[in-house]
Design an enzyme around this catalytic site. Structure first.
Site, PDB file in Angstrom:
ATOM      1  N   TYR A   1      40.487  47.025  50.808  1.00  0.00           N
ATOM      2  CA  TYR A   1      39.434  46.917  49.793  1.00  0.00           C
ATOM      3  C   TYR A   1      38.615  45.649  50.021  1.00  0.00           C
ATOM      4  CZ  TYR A   1      37.403  46.850  45.064  1.00  0.00           C
ATOM      5  OH  TYR A   1      36.546  46.849  43.993  1.00  0.00           O
TER       6      TYR A   1
ATOM      7  N   ARG B   1      45.426  49.679  36.766  1.00  0.00           N
ATOM      8  CA  ARG B   1      44.899  48.381  36.346  1.00  0.00           C
ATOM      9  C   ARG B   1      45.565  47.953  35.054  1.00  0.00           C
ATOM     10  NH1 ARG B   1      39.097  49.742  36.651  1.00  0.00           N
ATOM     11  NH2 ARG B   1      38.925  50.408  38.790  1.00  0.00           N
TER      12      ARG B   1
ATOM     13  N   ASP C   1      29.007  61.773  43.613  1.00  0.00           N
ATOM     14  CA  ASP C   1      30.430  61.430  43.540  1.00  0.00           C
ATOM     15  C   ASP C   1      31.231  62.516  44.249  1.00  0.00           C
ATOM     16  OD1 ASP C   1      33.115  60.680  42.446  1.00  0.00           O
ATOM     17  OD2 ASP C   1      31.905  59.425  41.126  1.00  0.00           O
TER      18      ASP C   1
HETATM   19  N1  UDP Z   1      49.479  43.758  36.117  1.00  0.00           N
HETATM   20  C1  UDP Z   1      50.607  43.712  35.321  1.00  0.00           C
HETATM   21  N2  UDP Z   1      51.122  44.897  34.853  1.00  0.00           N
HETATM   22  C2  UDP Z   1      50.567  46.112  35.114  1.00  0.00           C
HETATM   23  C3  UDP Z   1      49.398  46.155  35.912  1.00  0.00           C
HETATM   24  C4  UDP Z   1      48.882  44.957  36.397  1.00  0.00           C
HETATM   25  O1  UDP Z   1      51.159  42.637  35.057  1.00  0.00           O
HETATM   26  O2  UDP Z   1      51.106  47.139  34.655  1.00  0.00           O
HETATM   27  C5  UDP Z   1      48.915  42.498  36.627  1.00  0.00           C
HETATM   28  C6  UDP Z   1      48.611  42.499  38.123  1.00  0.00           C
HETATM   29  O3  UDP Z   1      49.743  42.144  38.883  1.00  0.00           O
HETATM   30  C7  UDP Z   1      47.516  41.443  38.194  1.00  0.00           C
HETATM   31  C8  UDP Z   1      46.787  41.576  36.851  1.00  0.00           C
HETATM   32  O4  UDP Z   1      47.677  42.280  36.000  1.00  0.00           O
HETATM   33  O5  UDP Z   1      48.069  40.155  38.277  1.00  0.00           O
HETATM   34  C9  UDP Z   1      45.481  42.340  36.947  1.00  0.00           C
HETATM   35  O6  UDP Z   1      45.732  43.526  37.660  1.00  0.00           O
HETATM   36  P1  UDP Z   1      44.649  44.650  37.912  1.00  0.00           P
HETATM   37  O7  UDP Z   1      45.288  45.681  38.769  1.00  0.00           O
HETATM   38  O8  UDP Z   1      44.082  45.083  36.604  1.00  0.00           O
HETATM   39  O9  UDP Z   1      43.446  43.959  38.694  1.00  0.00           O
HETATM   40  P2  UDP Z   1      43.349  42.905  39.892  1.00  0.00           P
HETATM   41  O10 UDP Z   1      44.721  42.448  40.305  1.00  0.00           O
HETATM   42  O11 UDP Z   1      42.642  43.607  40.961  1.00  0.00           O
HETATM   43  O12 UDP Z   1      42.596  41.807  39.265  1.00  0.00           O
END
Ligand code: UDP
Length: 323
Positions: A146, A187, A32
């Site tokens: 990504y 996240r 890492d």
């Molecule tokens: N999200 C949210 N509030 C936050 C962080 C994320 O509503 O504070 C939403 C984000 O817009 C997405 C979902 O939660 O629709 C999952 O986001 P994450 O970043 O966990 O993962 P990914 O979008 O890559 O699935």
């Protein structure tokens, strides 16, 4: 004793994989560069004779002395905040990084398993997502660094499989959560739990109608373990098909944490997928795998971990060093 290299070994998923392979009696070498990984995730392993840590950037030439039977390539920023902050490194670890792993695997005659992602499906037009769906990805949008790195990584891995006859495995990981996620990686789960613990309002992006399907980390690790030992070179989805809107998820977190936080609505990030749910028929058939943890059980374990962290870690800043 089988020897395994786990890149990204100090990260959220990498560290759980280190634990699992130690438990299975392997000699584990974690690698890492600690840009998003954290030594605290693996410090309990350092005293073990069958564990080694290499502080190294996998995008640069890798040397591992001695035999190597397996390589798991899990190094990569993996949250939208991280890969927006360090887009070039994200592209490099998915391209140069996997190239180095595959080259090392050829020399060592090792089997390689790569961490791919549901992001290869982009903002999907097919629901739920099966492995034969090719995806709907914007290469030049904010997630492109990504998504395209991971797609390239799959292509490169498949090329080594078909051209060099290397043994390879590809796991497409859907949203996974559990202890050791970074509270401030952006996240949704650590964001919501961190906000609840700090007494802040929970930030819902958009109107919260977008969906995700959350898998507990132990289930994911079991699926990866089975895939590695299988003979299946094509991609396999691993995730929990239980789908939920982000608004409902916020309500579950408020209930879980017993706080009386409110939710506030913020702009939806560009290219945020509207829905996501894995079709795990293939994993069921090939690996005889399906998730065992309900969201209720998994969230309870995860919340306990975050609640017991030292208070100051609720405010951790990440050091994105350039290299
Ligand atoms: N999200 C949210 N509030 C936050 C962080 C994320 O509503 O504070 C939403 C984000 O817009 C997405 C979902 O939660 O629709 C999952 O986001 P994450 O970043 O966990 O993962 P990914 O979008 O890559 O699935």
């Amino acid at each position: 004793m089988k020897r395994i290299l786990i890149t990204g070994g100090a990260g959220f998923l990498g560290s759980h994989l280190c634990d699992r392979f130690i438990k299975e009696g392997f000699h584990v070498i974690a690698m890492d560069n600690l840009i998003t990984g954290d030594l605290r995730n693996i410090e309990h392993l350092f005293k073990l004779p069958n564990f080694e840590f290499y502080h190294h950037d996998v995008s640069k030439f890798i040397h591992v002395p001695g035999d190597l039977h397996y390589i798991l390539h899990f190094a990569s920023p993996a949250s939208p905040i991280d890969y927006l902050k360090i887009p070039i490194q994200t592209l490099k670890v998915g391209s140069l990084g996997i190239h180095n792993c595959l080259g090392l695997a050829r020399v060592k005659n090792a089997r390689v398993l790569i961490a791919s992602t549901s992001e290869v499906y982009g903002d999907p037009l097919v629901h739920p997502q099966t492995e034969d769906y090719w995806g709907h990805v914007n290469p030049v949008g904010p997630r492109g660094v990504y998504d395209e790195a991971k797609r390239f990584q799959e292509a490169m891995t498949m090329a080594y499989h078909t051209f060099h006859g290397l043994e390879t495995r590809i796991v497409r990981i859907f949203n996974t959560y559990g202890p050791r996620m970074r509270l401030n990686d952006g996240r949704v789960l650590p964001a919501f739990i961190g906000q609840a613990l700090r007494g802040e309002d929970l930030t819902i992006f958009g109107d919260g109608s977008q969906t995700r399907s959350f898998c507990f980390v132990d289930d994911l690790v079991e699926g990866i373990y089975r895939l590695l030992l299988s003979d299946h070179a094509q991609p396999v989805n691993i995730g929990n098909p239980s789908e939920i809107t982000i608004k409902e998820f916020a309500e579950e977190i408020i209930k879980l944490t017993g706080t009386d936080q409110k939710v506030v609505y913020k702009d939806l990030p560009k290219d945020d997928p509207k829905q996501r749910q894995p079709d795990i028929t293939k994993a069921r058939q090939i690996l005889n795998w399906e998730p065992k943890f309900s969201r209720e059980e998994g969230l309870k374990i995860t919340y306990k971990y975050f609640k017991n962290l030292p208070k100051e870690r609720l405010f951790d800043e990440v050091n994105h060093r350039e290299f």
